[in-house]
Design a protein around this motif. Structure first.
Motif, short mmCIF file in Angstrom:
data_model
loop_
_atom_site.label_atom_id
_atom_site.label_comp_id
_atom_site.label_asym_id
_atom_site.label_seq_id
_atom_site.Cartn_x
_atom_site.Cartn_y
_atom_site.Cartn_z
N ARG A 1 37.38 43.62 33.49
CA ARG A 1 36.93 42.23 33.58
C ARG A 1 37.31 41.68 34.96
O ARG A 1 38.30 42.10 35.54
CB ARG A 1 37.59 41.35 32.51
N TRP A 2 36.49 40.72 35.43
CA TRP A 2 36.77 40.07 36.70
C TRP A 2 36.97 38.59 36.43
O TRP A 2 36.10 37.94 35.83
CB TRP A 2 35.62 40.30 37.68
N GLN A 3 38.13 38.08 36.86
CA GLN A 3 38.44 36.67 36.67
C GLN A 3 38.54 35.97 38.03
O GLN A 3 39.63 35.87 38.61
CB GLN A 3 39.76 36.57 35.90
N PRO A 4 37.38 35.50 38.56
CA PRO A 4 37.36 34.88 39.88
C PRO A 4 38.13 33.57 39.94
O PRO A 4 38.60 33.17 41.00
CB PRO A 4 35.87 34.60 40.16
N SER A 5 38.26 32.88 38.80
CA SER A 5 39.07 31.67 38.71
C SER A 5 39.59 31.61 37.27
O SER A 5 39.09 32.32 36.41
CB SER A 5 38.22 30.44 39.02
N PRO A 6 40.56 30.72 37.00
CA PRO A 6 41.10 30.67 35.64
C PRO A 6 40.05 30.31 34.58
O PRO A 6 40.27 30.52 33.40
CB PRO A 6 42.16 29.56 35.72
N PHE A 7 38.90 29.79 35.00
CA PHE A 7 37.90 29.34 34.02
C PHE A 7 36.72 30.28 33.89
O PHE A 7 35.80 30.00 33.13
CB PHE A 7 37.40 27.93 34.40
N GLU A 8 36.71 31.33 34.67
CA GLU A 8 35.57 32.25 34.63
C GLU A 8 36.01 33.65 34.24
O GLU A 8 37.07 34.10 34.66
CB GLU A 8 34.94 32.37 36.02
N LEU A 9 35.17 34.31 33.46
CA LEU A 9 35.43 35.69 33.12
C LEU A 9 34.12 36.46 33.26
O LEU A 9 33.15 36.18 32.55
CB LEU A 9 35.95 35.78 31.68
N VAL A 10 34.07 37.39 34.17
CA VAL A 10 32.82 38.08 34.47
C VAL A 10 32.85 39.48 33.87
O VAL A 10 33.82 40.22 34.03
CB VAL A 10 32.57 38.13 35.99
N GLU A 11 31.75 39.84 33.17
CA GLU A 11 31.66 41.16 32.52
C GLU A 11 31.08 42.20 33.48
O GLU A 11 30.36 41.85 34.42
CB GLU A 11 30.82 41.03 31.26
N PRO A 12 31.37 43.46 33.22
CA PRO A 12 30.99 44.53 34.16
C PRO A 12 29.51 44.59 34.52
O PRO A 12 29.18 44.99 35.63
CB PRO A 12 31.40 45.81 33.44
N VAL A 13 28.64 44.19 33.62
CA VAL A 13 27.20 44.26 33.92
C VAL A 13 26.87 43.51 35.21
O VAL A 13 25.95 43.88 35.94
CB VAL A 13 26.36 43.74 32.72
N GLU A 14 27.65 42.48 35.54
CA GLU A 14 27.39 41.66 36.72
C GLU A 14 27.83 42.33 38.03
O GLU A 14 27.39 41.93 39.09
CB GLU A 14 28.15 40.32 36.64
N PHE A 15 28.76 43.29 37.94
CA PHE A 15 29.34 43.74 39.22
C PHE A 15 29.65 45.25 39.29
O PHE A 15 29.92 45.75 40.37
CB PHE A 15 30.63 42.95 39.51
N ASN B 1 43.02 40.11 45.97
CA ASN B 1 43.70 39.01 45.28
C ASN B 1 44.05 39.32 43.82
O ASN B 1 44.44 38.42 43.08
CB ASN B 1 42.83 37.74 45.31
N ASP B 2 43.84 40.56 43.44
CA ASP B 2 44.22 40.97 42.09
C ASP B 2 43.50 40.15 41.00
O ASP B 2 44.11 39.69 40.04
CB ASP B 2 45.75 40.85 41.94
N LEU C 1 28.22 39.03 47.41
CA LEU C 1 28.92 39.52 46.22
C LEU C 1 29.85 40.68 46.59
O LEU C 1 31.00 40.73 46.16
CB LEU C 1 27.93 39.95 45.13
N ILE C 2 29.36 41.57 47.43
CA ILE C 2 30.17 42.71 47.83
C ILE C 2 31.43 42.24 48.57
O ILE C 2 32.53 42.73 48.30
CB ILE C 2 29.34 43.73 48.66
N SER C 3 31.23 41.28 49.46
CA SER C 3 32.38 40.79 50.21
C SER C 3 33.36 40.08 49.26
O SER C 3 34.59 40.20 49.37
CB SER C 3 31.89 39.88 51.34
N ARG C 4 32.81 39.39 48.27
CA ARG C 4 33.62 38.69 47.26
C ARG C 4 34.43 39.71 46.42
O ARG C 4 35.57 39.43 46.04
CB ARG C 4 32.68 37.86 46.39
N LEU C 5 33.81 40.84 46.15
CA LEU C 5 34.50 41.87 45.34
C LEU C 5 35.68 42.47 46.11
O LEU C 5 36.71 42.81 45.52
CB LEU C 5 33.52 42.95 44.90
N HIS C 6 35.52 42.60 47.43
CA HIS C 6 36.63 43.07 48.25
C HIS C 6 37.82 42.11 48.14
O HIS C 6 38.96 42.53 47.96
CB HIS C 6 36.20 43.22 49.71
N THR C 7 37.52 40.80 48.27
CA THR C 7 38.57 39.79 48.15
C THR C 7 39.18 39.83 46.76
O THR C 7 40.40 39.69 46.60
CB THR C 7 38.01 38.35 48.36
N ALA C 8 38.33 39.99 45.77
CA ALA C 8 38.81 40.04 44.38
C ALA C 8 39.84 41.14 44.21
O ALA C 8 40.87 40.96 43.56
CB ALA C 8 37.63 40.27 43.44
N ASN C 9 39.56 42.27 44.85
CA ASN C 9 40.49 43.39 44.78
C ASN C 9 41.81 43.03 45.47
O ASN C 9 42.89 43.22 44.90
CB ASN C 9 39.85 44.63 45.41
#
Ligand code: C2E
Ligand code: MG
Ligand code: MG
Ligand code: MG
Length: 273
Positions: free
Chosen positions: A63-77, A37-38, A27-35
């Motif tokens: 909010r974190w949008q890992p793909s156009p179909f997902e929306l992740v709320e702060p509690v998760e990350f 990739n905007d 998850l941490i590595s994914r969050l780096h990529t998320a940053n």
């Protein structure tokens, strides 16, 4: 204890732990990529004045949008962003974008303000005030239209630093709100020592005011205290009309919650304004 229960138990216990550690690293590595990739964005939740029902502001929420179909709320990350200090670059980027987006709306509603959450990691960063000022200058966002939300927990982690920062914020004309008020197990004396403009009464207190007499008494006390200290009171998480009426009856100043609106993309907030 798992060890005492025998080999198999130990193995299961161990592999779960290992799996958890793996998930965490992933998850941490994914969050780096998320940053990179905007993939982060801000939603806005409107805030209303109870005396006349007018829209007067909005809280910016990550909010974190890992793909156009997902929306992740702060509690998760959000805890992982804090832990890795990614919270600092991510939210500064979001802050800059929010100021740019929000600024044109300030002319359409002369009372409108933007409220932004600040984490402990950011507050203890030595460049906090400098960076904040830089971004306000860059985006030409007026400091008087900005409110920063800090939790009691954040403020008491380093009392001296918090006091110093809050004084500077006040000097700049930025409003200071205590978020999740009432949940911090902290001494009320900080209200005397810190310059605070707004108390956001935590939604866990608001949730049952229409059914639980004790919760209603607690909220009444917080509102009265706010009034006596000349601090604006805001009810968080208001979900129905009964709650609204009780809060109005007690002259709570402002409210925010699903009863009015859920947090929404900027484009929808803009339409609302
Ligand atoms: P918060 O600052 O207390 O934000 C309010 C939370 O309550 C939001 O959750 C909002 O969606 C939710 N909420 C609002 N009205 C209602 C309601 O009527 N009922 C219920 N059940 N919930 C309601 P969200 O957006 O999931 O954010 C959770 C927390 O994550 C925030 O709590 C804040 O502590 C943190 N957070 C969010 N964005 C940021 C950010 O940009 N920076 C930092 N440092 N923290 C953030
Ligand atoms: Mg939520
Ligand atoms: Mg908040
Ligand atoms: Mg809150």
């Amino acid at each position: 204890r798992a060890k005492a229960m025998g080999r198999n138990t130990y193995a299961i216990y161990d592999s779960t732990l290992e799996q958890k550690a793996k998930d965490r690293v992933q998850l941490i590595s994914r969050l780096h990529t998320a940053n990179d990739n905007d993939e982060f964005d801000m939603f806005f939740q409107p805030r209303y004045r109870l005396s006349d029902g007018k829209l007067i502001g909005a809280e910016a929420l990550l909010r974190w949008q890992p793909s156009p179909f997902e929306l992740v709320e702060p509690v998760e990350f959000i805890d992982f962003l804090e832990e890795t200090s990614l919270i600092i670059p991510v939210t500064w980027q979001m802050f800059e974008r929010s100021c740019i987006q929000f600024k044109p709306l300030l002319e359409r509603n002369s009372e409108l303000f933007m409220s932004f959450n600040i984490s402990a990691k950011q507050l203890e960063h030595p460049e906090f005030i400098t960076k904040l000022q830089q971004l306000l200058t860059l985006t030409e966002f007026p400091a008087e239209r900005l409110e920063l939300e800090l939790t009691e927990q954040t403020l008491i982690q380093n009392v001296e630093n918090s006091r110093h920062i809050l004084r500077q914020l006040t000097a700049l004309g930025i409003s200071v709100a205590i978020d999740d008020f009432g949940t911090g197990y902290s001494s009320l004396s900080y209200l005397k020592n810190f310059p605070v403009n707004v108390l956001k009464i935590d939604k866990s207190f608001i949730h049952d005011i229409d059914t639980d007499k004790d919760d209603f008494e607690l909220v009444k006390t917080m509102i009265t205290m706010g009034r006596n200290l000349r601090i604006t009171t805001v009810a968080e998480g208001i979900e129905n009309e009964e709650q609204l009426n009780l809060l109005k009856q007690e002259s709570c100043d402002q409210a925010q919650g699903f009863y009015y609106n859920k947090p929404m993309p900027f484009i929808d907030f803009k339409k609302l304004v």
